[in-house]
Scaffold this active site. Structure first.
Site, mmCIF file in Angstrom:
data_model
loop_
_atom_site.group_PDB
_atom_site.id
_atom_site.type_symbol
_atom_site.label_atom_id
_atom_site.label_comp_id
_atom_site.label_asym_id
_atom_site.label_seq_id
_atom_site.Cartn_x
_atom_site.Cartn_y
_atom_site.Cartn_z
ATOM 1 N N LYS A 299 -36.658 15.279 -22.212
ATOM 2 C CA LYS A 299 -37.345 16.499 -22.648
ATOM 3 C C LYS A 299 -37.417 17.503 -21.497
ATOM 4 O O LYS A 299 -37.219 18.709 -21.686
ATOM 5 C CB LYS A 299 -38.761 16.156 -23.155
ATOM 6 C CG LYS A 299 -38.739 15.424 -24.498
ATOM 7 C CD LYS A 299 -40.091 14.838 -24.874
ATOM 8 C CE LYS A 299 -39.960 13.985 -26.130
ATOM 9 N NZ LYS A 299 -41.190 13.258 -26.485
ATOM 10 N N GLN B 40 -47.225 11.784 -24.455
ATOM 11 C CA GLN B 40 -46.173 10.878 -24.927
ATOM 12 C C GLN B 40 -46.784 9.593 -25.502
ATOM 13 O O GLN B 40 -47.615 8.952 -24.866
ATOM 14 C CB GLN B 40 -45.222 10.540 -23.756
ATOM 15 C CG GLN B 40 -44.045 9.672 -24.127
ATOM 16 C CD GLN B 40 -43.068 10.347 -25.088
ATOM 17 O OE1 GLN B 40 -42.769 11.528 -24.958
ATOM 18 N NE2 GLN B 40 -42.582 9.611 -26.067
ATOM 19 N N ASP C 136 -46.171 18.916 -30.596
ATOM 20 C CA ASP C 136 -45.668 17.726 -31.306
ATOM 21 C C ASP C 136 -45.984 17.814 -32.804
ATOM 22 O O ASP C 136 -45.407 17.078 -33.606
ATOM 23 C CB ASP C 136 -46.330 16.456 -30.738
ATOM 24 C CG ASP C 136 -45.388 15.648 -29.848
ATOM 25 O OD1 ASP C 136 -44.163 15.847 -29.953
ATOM 26 O OD2 ASP C 136 -45.878 14.819 -29.067
#
Ligand code: NDP
Length: 291
Positions: A52, A96, A119
């Site tokens: 990412k 994460q 997200d």
């Protein structure tokens, strides 16, 4: 059989994002800034966060990673979230997953400001997505829609079977495929571990989306001739013949299923890169919205 190439498609999407980032910078607006919070030493999570970070930089965005030790308390993670919520230099951030077992993931997700939740996991964004309102779409389902759109796969009126009902993939993509738009307008069946006669249902799919986390679970006898297959699963399978010592496999037995279908995503190079591009698209959106 044709390949739904996530590498090519995400590269095209990233070029468009990079152009828009350059426009912001040309207008004296700072580059979008994405932060990733990584708690613990989970190998797969470290790989995802590094990918990412690289992708962010490749489109001209700023990327920061906060690496916290596995013993970080829930309170400390929540404090970090609160800090990022209030940091005007941060457009969007992700924590994460998975988090170490002693941290309540849902509590952390709900602590993230919906405006910075790139997200798309916060209940406010999930609720807006369900209602078809403007929101941050979760990156993997958004990436699936993007690849279907890129290859002009007809979804209207098709039977779409989704296997797996997780909050991050199966559940949202099942909703999105049924929504009144393109790609969408499909008739959707959502399957899970309690589904009876799974193979009978998957064999009736025009579009089969698989996100179960079980390597090569979907075999040729579970798919219809000419179907479109989207494989979300990623597994490292030990393989002494490769330099790394492993091979990446999906939830679909690619070699046998590919012989039978019209389109299929490979693993690697299918949904994975599309997910990262989806995250970048959300970060750009956050930067445009929050300024
Ligand atoms: P989860 O483990 O959260 O969910 C798995 C789902 O599959 C559950 O709904 C479960 O049912 C269902 N399931 C499990 N076994 C079966 C079975 N035998 N038959 C039918 N349904 C079954 O997984 P995720 O959605 O988070 O991830 C799925 C896979 O996708 C993983 O390999 C993951 O690594 C990968 N992934 C890849 C991404 C990418 O960018 N390419 C992004 C996210 C995930 P039940 O609800 O009944 O337990």
């Amino acid at each position: 059989m044709k390949i739904l190439d996530g590498k090519l498609t995400s590269a095209a999407q990233k070029r468009e994002i990079a152009k828009k980032v350059a426009q912001l910078i040309d207008n004296d607006i700072r580059a979008p800034h994405l932060v990733a919070v990584l708690v613990g030493e989970d190998g797969a999570s470290q790989t995802y966060v590094t990918a990412k970070e690289k992708a962010c930089i490749s489109v001209g965005m700023t990327s920061s990673v906060y690496r916290l030790p596995a013993k970080t308390t829930e309170k400390e993670v929540l404090e970090m979230v609160n800090f990022l919520n209030n940091d005007p230099d941060v457009d969007g951030f992700i924590v994460q997953l998975p988090l170490p077992k002693h941290i309540d993931e849902q509590k952390v997700i709900e602590a993230i400001s919906p405006e910075k939740d790139v997200d798309g996991f916060h209940p406010v964004n999930v609720g807006k997505m369900v209602l078809g309102l403007d929101s941050y779409l979760p990156a993997t389902p958004a990436g699936i829609l993007e690849i279907l759109k890129h290859y002009q796969i007809e979804t209207e009126g098709k039977h779409c079977v989704v296997v797996g009902r997780s909050n991050i993939v199966g559940m949202p993509i099942s909703i999105m495929m049924g929504q009144k738009r393109n790609p969408g307008n499909a008739t959707v069946t959502l399957c899970h571990s309690k589904t009876r006669n799974l193979a009978e249902i998957t064999r009736s799919a025009d579009i089969l989306i698989v996100a179960i986390g079980s390597p090569e679970f979907i075999t040729a006898q579970m798919v219809k001739e000419g179907a479109v297959v989207i494989d979300v699963g990623i597994h490292r399978i030990a393989d002494a013949t490769t330099q790394s010592g492993f091979k990446l496999k999906g939830d679909v037995a690619f070699d046998e299923v590919a012989q039978k279908v019209s389109w299929i995503t490979p693993v690697p190079g299918g949904v994975g890169p599309m997910t990262i591009a989806g995250l970048l698209a959300n970060t750009l959106k956050a930067a445009q919205k929050n300024r």
